[in-house]
Every structure is written in structure tokens, then in C-alpha cells.
Scaffold this motif. Structure first.
Motif, PDB file in Angstrom:
ATOM      1  N   GLN A  87       0.771  -1.162  -0.236  1.00 10.37           N
ATOM      2  CA  GLN A  87      -0.016  -0.072  -0.089  1.00 10.37           C
ATOM      3  C   GLN A  87       0.863   1.007   0.098  1.00 10.37           C
ATOM      4  OE1 GLN A  87      -3.529   0.462  -0.124  1.00 10.37           O
ATOM      5  NE2 GLN A  87      -3.208   2.510  -0.123  1.00 10.37           N
ATOM      6  N   TYR A 137      -8.894  -8.645   6.080  1.00 16.73           N
ATOM      7  CA  TYR A 137      -7.830  -8.575   5.111  1.00 16.73           C
ATOM      8  C   TYR A 137      -6.514  -8.464   5.792  1.00 16.73           C
ATOM      9  CZ  TYR A 137      -8.319  -3.709   6.254  1.00 16.73           C
ATOM     10  OH  TYR A 137      -8.697  -2.343   6.896  1.00 16.73           O
ATOM     11  N   TRP A 154       1.738  -5.833   9.839  1.00 16.50           N
ATOM     12  CA  TRP A 154       0.528  -6.222   9.262  1.00 16.50           C
ATOM     13  C   TRP A 154       0.917  -7.835   8.903  1.00 16.50           C
ATOM     14  CZ3 TRP A 154      -0.316  -5.383   3.259  1.00 16.50           C
ATOM     15  CH2 TRP A 154      -1.543  -5.913   2.945  1.00 16.50           C
ATOM     16  N   PRO A 156      -0.875  -9.952   6.515  1.00 11.11           N
ATOM     17  CA  PRO A 156      -1.873  -9.830   5.518  1.00 11.11           C
ATOM     18  C   PRO A 156      -2.462 -11.110   5.207  1.00 11.11           C
ATOM     19  CG  PRO A 156       0.189 -10.238   4.606  1.00 11.11           C
ATOM     20  CD  PRO A 156       0.616  -9.953   6.031  1.00 11.11           C
ATOM     21  N   ASP A 158      -3.987 -11.983   1.888  1.00  5.43           N
ATOM     22  CA  ASP A 158      -3.950 -11.147   0.496  1.00  5.43           C
ATOM     23  C   ASP A 158      -5.073 -11.396  -0.289  1.00  5.43           C
ATOM     24  OD1 ASP A 158      -1.234  -9.701   0.535  1.00  5.43           O
ATOM     25  OD2 ASP A 158      -0.550 -11.745   0.704  1.00  5.43           O
ATOM     26  N   GLU A 160      -8.149 -11.915   0.693  1.00  2.00           N
ATOM     27  CA  GLU A 160      -9.280 -10.827   1.163  1.00  2.00           C
ATOM     28  C   GLU A 160      -8.746  -9.129   0.685  1.00  2.00           C
ATOM     29  OE1 GLU A 160     -12.501 -11.292   2.338  1.00  2.00           O
ATOM     30  OE2 GLU A 160     -11.954 -13.628   1.865  1.00  2.00           O
ATOM     31  N   TYR A 161      -7.558  -9.126   0.905  1.00  2.45           N
ATOM     32  CA  TYR A 161      -7.314  -7.761   0.709  1.00  2.45           C
ATOM     33  C   TYR A 161      -7.533  -7.340  -1.049  1.00  2.45           C
ATOM     34  CZ  TYR A 161      -4.323  -3.552   0.496  1.00  2.45           C
ATOM     35  OH  TYR A 161      -3.760  -2.134   0.409  1.00  2.45           O
ATOM     36  N   GLU A 162      -7.310  -8.137  -1.887  1.00  7.12           N
ATOM     37  CA  GLU A 162      -7.367  -8.265  -3.190  1.00  7.12           C
ATOM     38  C   GLU A 162      -8.923  -8.114  -3.639  1.00  7.12           C
ATOM     39  OE1 GLU A 162      -6.069  -9.835  -7.497  1.00  7.12           O
ATOM     40  OE2 GLU A 162      -5.997 -11.249  -5.741  1.00  7.12           O
TER      41      GLU A 162
END
Length: 174
Positions: A87, A137, A154, A156, A158, A160-162
Motif C-alpha cells: 500500500q 484482510y 501487518w 496480511p 492477501d 481478502e485484501y484483493e
């Protein structure tokens, strides 16, 4: 000859068993090797006008920006079929998110097993600023380095982040 081979085999087994017993007795559950930082999860910096800053970077450097900044997608070295994300976020110069007012940037580090790492950091008397926060995420916590600079950790998720980025209609910078 057969006797010598049996004796040699017995010695090797005894030697190996000795190492195994020593390994079990020498370590308890808290001595598990903790993976620490696995990459850069984010770069956050202060500026006068985050919206103008995002627009400038999009126009001049081609970043695919959204309300939060930009997301860089990449593939993980340990498993090149798995995506990872970093990010990038310009933040209002008055944000309290970085801790002390004079801190102009904050790094977010990707880590494995954040709860276990937090226990280890507590044992080492590292200053932990807040409590572990969990979102779809990933998990987050803030610590301070020895000069009082705030750092975000963090663990992550990934996928869920995507998914969140897709739901927001955000594009990644690749």
C-alpha cells in the motif's frame, strides 16, 4: 563384517536419537522460530493535500490511485502463484496515525504470525502502541522503534485484501 555394520548402524541411530532428544528438551513451545518481516506492506507519508498528491502521482508517474493512495501488486517469492500487495498512501500532514507530530512517514511491514511476534516483542520490552486489530484482510498492530518512530506491522490476508480492492473498484499498480 556383518557385526561391524550392525555396530555402525547402532552408533548412528544412537547419535541421531541423542540429537533428537536434545532438540526436544532444549526447546519449549515459546522457542519456536518466529519469522519476522517478510516484506514492505506499505509506505505512508504526510503531505499538505493528499488528494492533489495522489492526482500528481497518477498523472506524472502512472500510479493507479484511489481514495487511500495506490496498491502495488506483485507475486510472492516463496510461492509465485500467490499475489502480495504493498500500500502507498499520502496522508494529511496533521494525521495522528503516525504517533508523534514530527514523524513524516511510517512504514508498514508484512509479517507472519503476528500474535506470536507480538508475544516475542513484549518479552523484549518493545513498546507496543495499541492492541492487535483484526480485519478480513489481515491483522495489525503498531510498535515504536528505539527512537520512538511508529511502525505498523501487518499479517496480511492477501486474498481478502484483493477482494476488497475489487469491491471498491480499485486498480492495482503493476
Amino acid at each position: 563384517m556383518l557385526k561391524k555394520m550392525r555396530l555402525l548402524l547402532l552408533l548412528l541411530l544412537a547419535f541421531g536419537a541423542g540429537f533428537m532428544v536434545n532438540a526436544i528438551w532444549a526447546h519449549d513451545a515459546d522457542d519456536i522460530i518466529i519469522k519476522r518481516v517478510t516484506g514492505i506492506g506499505g509506505i505512508f507519508f504526510k503531505c499538505k493535500d493528499p488528494a492533489k498528491m495522489r492526482a500528481w502521482y497518477q498523472e506524472n508517474l502512472g500510479l493507479q490511485t484511489n481514495h487511500f493512495g495506490a496498491v502495488f501488486a506483485w507475486y510472492q517469492g516463496a510461492d509465485s502463484t500467490q499475489k502480495g500487495f504493498t500500500q502507498w498512501s499520502p496522508c494529511k500532514e496533521t494525521t495522528p496515525y503516525f504517533g508523534k507530530a514530527e514523524q513524516q512517514y511510517m512504514l508498514n511491514y508484512r509479517v507472519d504470525n503476528l500474535p506470536l511476534l507480538v508475544k516475542d516483542l513484549q518479552k523484549k520490552q518493545v513498546k507496543i502502541v495499541d492492541t492487535l486489530s483484526t480485519y478480513s484482510y489481515g491483522k495489525f498492530i503498531h510498535i515504536e522503534d528505539l527512537e520512538g518512530n511508529r511502525i505498523e506491522l501487518w499479517e496480511p490476508n492477501d486474498k481478502e485484501y484483493e477482494k476488497l480492492g475489487i469491491e471498491m473498484g480499485s486498480k492495482t499498480t503493476q
